[in-house]
Design a protein around this motif. Structure first.
Motif, mmCIF file in Angstrom:
data_model
loop_
_atom_site.group_PDB
_atom_site.id
_atom_site.type_symbol
_atom_site.label_atom_id
_atom_site.label_comp_id
_atom_site.label_asym_id
_atom_site.label_seq_id
_atom_site.Cartn_x
_atom_site.Cartn_y
_atom_site.Cartn_z
ATOM 1 N N TYR A 276 2.194 185.920 3.916
ATOM 2 C CA TYR A 276 1.127 185.654 2.958
ATOM 3 C C TYR A 276 1.470 186.189 1.567
ATOM 4 N N LEU A 277 2.145 187.326 1.509
ATOM 5 C CA LEU A 277 2.557 187.853 0.205
ATOM 6 C C LEU A 277 3.489 186.889 -0.507
ATOM 7 N N LEU A 278 4.462 186.367 0.207
ATOM 8 C CA LEU A 278 5.387 185.409 -0.388
ATOM 9 C C LEU A 278 4.651 184.169 -0.867
ATOM 10 N N ALA A 279 3.775 183.645 -0.044
ATOM 11 C CA ALA A 279 3.078 182.400 -0.372
ATOM 12 C C ALA A 279 2.121 182.556 -1.541
ATOM 13 N N ILE A 280 1.584 183.753 -1.727
ATOM 14 C CA ILE A 280 0.589 183.965 -2.790
ATOM 15 C C ILE A 280 1.232 184.439 -4.087
ATOM 16 N N PHE A 281 2.154 185.403 -4.009
ATOM 17 C CA PHE A 281 2.595 186.090 -5.223
ATOM 18 C C PHE A 281 3.894 185.556 -5.812
ATOM 19 N N VAL A 282 4.703 184.846 -5.052
ATOM 20 C CA VAL A 282 5.878 184.214 -5.660
ATOM 21 C C VAL A 282 5.462 183.182 -6.708
ATOM 22 N N VAL A 407 10.559 180.872 4.408
ATOM 23 C CA VAL A 407 9.293 180.845 3.672
ATOM 24 C C VAL A 407 9.538 181.105 2.191
ATOM 25 N N ALA A 408 10.398 182.078 1.885
ATOM 26 C CA ALA A 408 10.675 182.425 0.486
ATOM 27 C C ALA A 408 11.309 181.251 -0.255
ATOM 28 N N ILE A 409 12.286 180.597 0.369
ATOM 29 C CA ILE A 409 12.956 179.464 -0.281
ATOM 30 C C ILE A 409 11.986 178.329 -0.538
ATOM 31 N N ARG A 410 11.175 177.977 0.462
ATOM 32 C CA ARG A 410 10.212 176.890 0.279
ATOM 33 C C ARG A 410 9.147 177.247 -0.756
ATOM 34 N N ARG A 461 5.742 171.969 4.556
ATOM 35 C CA ARG A 461 5.298 172.576 5.812
ATOM 36 C C ARG A 461 5.124 174.087 5.688
ATOM 37 N N LEU A 462 4.597 174.486 4.545
ATOM 38 C CA LEU A 462 4.268 175.885 4.315
ATOM 39 C C LEU A 462 2.749 176.012 4.414
ATOM 40 N N GLU A 463 2.253 176.635 5.463
ATOM 41 C CA GLU A 463 0.829 176.592 5.768
ATOM 42 C C GLU A 463 0.007 177.636 5.013
ATOM 43 N N GLU A 464 0.606 178.765 4.682
ATOM 44 C CA GLU A 464 -0.173 179.861 4.112
ATOM 45 C C GLU A 464 -0.900 179.501 2.815
ATOM 46 N N PRO A 465 -0.276 178.811 1.844
ATOM 47 C CA PRO A 465 -1.031 178.445 0.639
ATOM 48 C C PRO A 465 -2.248 177.579 0.944
#
Length: 484
Positions: A276-282, A407-410, A461-465
């Motif tokens: 969730y951190l990656l999906a929100i703060f990147v 996750v980070a790359i996507r 296919r990144l679900e967290e955002p």
């Protein structure tokens, strides 16, 4: 603006900030697991006495260091600001006695904050962190007509002072403030010292990053130290609001997960948090870099802050932007390793951080200017966090490092899709210019970019955002229904 006088004040702040971190960073980090271990073996009374001893000796050491720092002001300024002229050095030396109390106030405040963290009470921390900046701002504005830049120095001291006063009052009121003590009875300090010592060494090494950044910035150009601070202060807005709160809430849960018999491992807890951190703060980091000139003009673009200051600070802000996501991730990874008592590993990472930061400061700073110094901090943290993640993945397969890397790359790809056109608009300076126009453009590009990011992330296919977006929409809908 970006002036030699402000450069001098920021150089004077280097030593108090470094020593405060040296005194409290390692001790505060070690306090949570040490308190839990002592309380489990010897009871709450001995655990509280251990905390009282740590607090007492930190206060004594802080007061002694403050006096030595004041006496050694010329030497401190010469080391921290080699690029300052004669007038700048004299000005900086005059500021050192004013800002020296930050050393003891920040160090003791960090430990009292850790006391509340041990108890799992976060509201007093939030209240204190809110009061400190308010008192600082009010005092700076009130004293500015009479004192000028000295009013800002006084305000900087009043921030940790007000924070500490509030923390002490709330701790005393709730009975959480330990009594001062010079030594413990049986067994209380052994585990704490063994854990805190490597962390303190690491913290002391990491403090040299501030010294390296500002000393090299002082060699680049007059006002470069000021621009670096301005850019850093914008990045610190979300970090100071969300970062410490997230880290201080997550860290105790990681300590709990490290206890035998817990239903979920530290690696699994860290993995879930980091997705969730990656999906929100990147995307937040990428967006800050893309819209840096607009943000700088909105926050600082008035008065003595001219076009040159905007350009220099925009470069610094773009270089620092990655710290938003990286610092949030750092809180989880450091907390996870800390919870498992890997203090020596964290110490080694501290040495690596300082070495890489110095190398990148020289390479990027003299090649790219002030933006390069900021970028060196981001590059350094990214490399160190990759190593921390690799070590966690080896120690606990539940961390699932490959999944997090995917996750980070996507997330980066999904963030760049809206960020690239937004950056072309913001950095071209073809539109905006007035405060209202800059705010409108920033909000518009930010909202459009957020929508595009969620759509692209969903396609990747990144679900967290998508989960976060639905949660925010549901919350807004409930609030709207209640207001009717």
């Amino acid at each position: 603006g970006t002036s030699p006088q402000l450069d001098a004040l920021l150089i004077a702040l280097v030593a108090p900030t470094m020593i405060a971190g040296l005194l409290s960073s390692g001790a505060a980090a070690a306090l949570v697991p040490a308190h839990a271990a002592v309380e489990e073996r010897h009871g709450t009374a001995l655990a509280q006495r251990m905390v009282g001893v740590v607090l007492t000796w930190t206060t004594i050491a802080g007061l002694a260091a403050m006096l030595l720092l004041t006496a050694a002001a010329p030497l401190v300024v010469a080391i921290a600001g080699p690029g300052l002229g004669a007038a700048g050095r004299t000005t900086a030396e005059g500021f050192v006695p004013i800002v020296a109390p930050i050393l003891v106030l920040s160090a003791v405040g960090g430990l009292v904050t850790a006391i509340f963290q041990v108890l799992g009470r976060f509201r007093p921390i939030a209240v204190a962190w809110l009061v400190g900046p308010i008192v600082s701002m009010v005092a700076t504005i009130a004293l500015w007509p009479a004192l000028g830049l000295t009013a800002y120095a006084v305000g900087l001291v009043l921030n940790p002072a007000a924070t500490l006063v509030v923390l002490i009052l709330l701790a005393a009121r709730s009975g959480a403030l330990p009594r001062p003590a010079l030594r413990t009875r049986q067994g209380g300090m052994g585990g704490f010292v063994g854990h805190a010592l490597p962390l303190t060494i690491s913290a002391s090494v990491l403090q040299f990053n501030l010294l390296a950044d500002r000393s090299i910035a002082s060699l680049i150009a007059s006002g470069a130290v000021s621009a670096l601070r301005y850019g850093d202060s914008i990045v610190r807005l979300p970090l100071n609001t969300l970062g410490p709160a997230w880290a201080r809430v997550v860290y105790p849960s990681l300590v709990a997960a490290a206890r035998p018999g817990d239903h979920e491992s530290v690696g699994a807890s860290a993995h879930r948090a980091m997705r969730y951190l990656l999906a929100i703060f990147v995307p937040v980091s990428v967006g800050i870099a893309a819209l840096a000139p607009l943000g700088v003009r909105i926050v600082f673009g008035r008065g003595a802050f001219d076009a040159d200051a905007v350009r220099a600070t925009s470069a610094a802000l773009a270089g620092f932007a990655g710290l938003v996501g990286l610092t949030m991730i750092q809180g989880v990874l450091v907390g996870a390793h800390n919870a498992q008592r890997r203090a020596v590993f964290l110490m080694l990472m501290g040495f690596l951080n300082a070495i890489l930061n110095l190398v990148f400061d020289v390479l990027f700073g003299f090649a790219l200017g002030i933006g390069g110094i900021a970028l060196s901090t981001t590059f350094t943290m990214a490399i160190v966090l990759l190593l921390m993640g690799w070590r966690m993945n080896r120690a606990d397969p539940a961390f699932r490092g490959r999944d997090l890397l995917s996750v980070a790359i996507r997330t980066i790809i999904a963030s760049l899709v809206p960020a690239i056109p937004a950056a072309l608009i913001a950095w071209s300076n073809l539109i905006g210019g007035s405060l209202l126009a800059d705010i409108a453009i920033t909000l518009g590009l930010g909202a459009l970019g957020a929508v595009e990011y969620v759509i692209v992330a969903r396609w990747l296919r990144l679900e967290e955002p998508w989960i976060v977006a639905r949660g925010i929409a549901a919350l807004a809908r409930r609030r709207l229904e209640r207001s009717r």
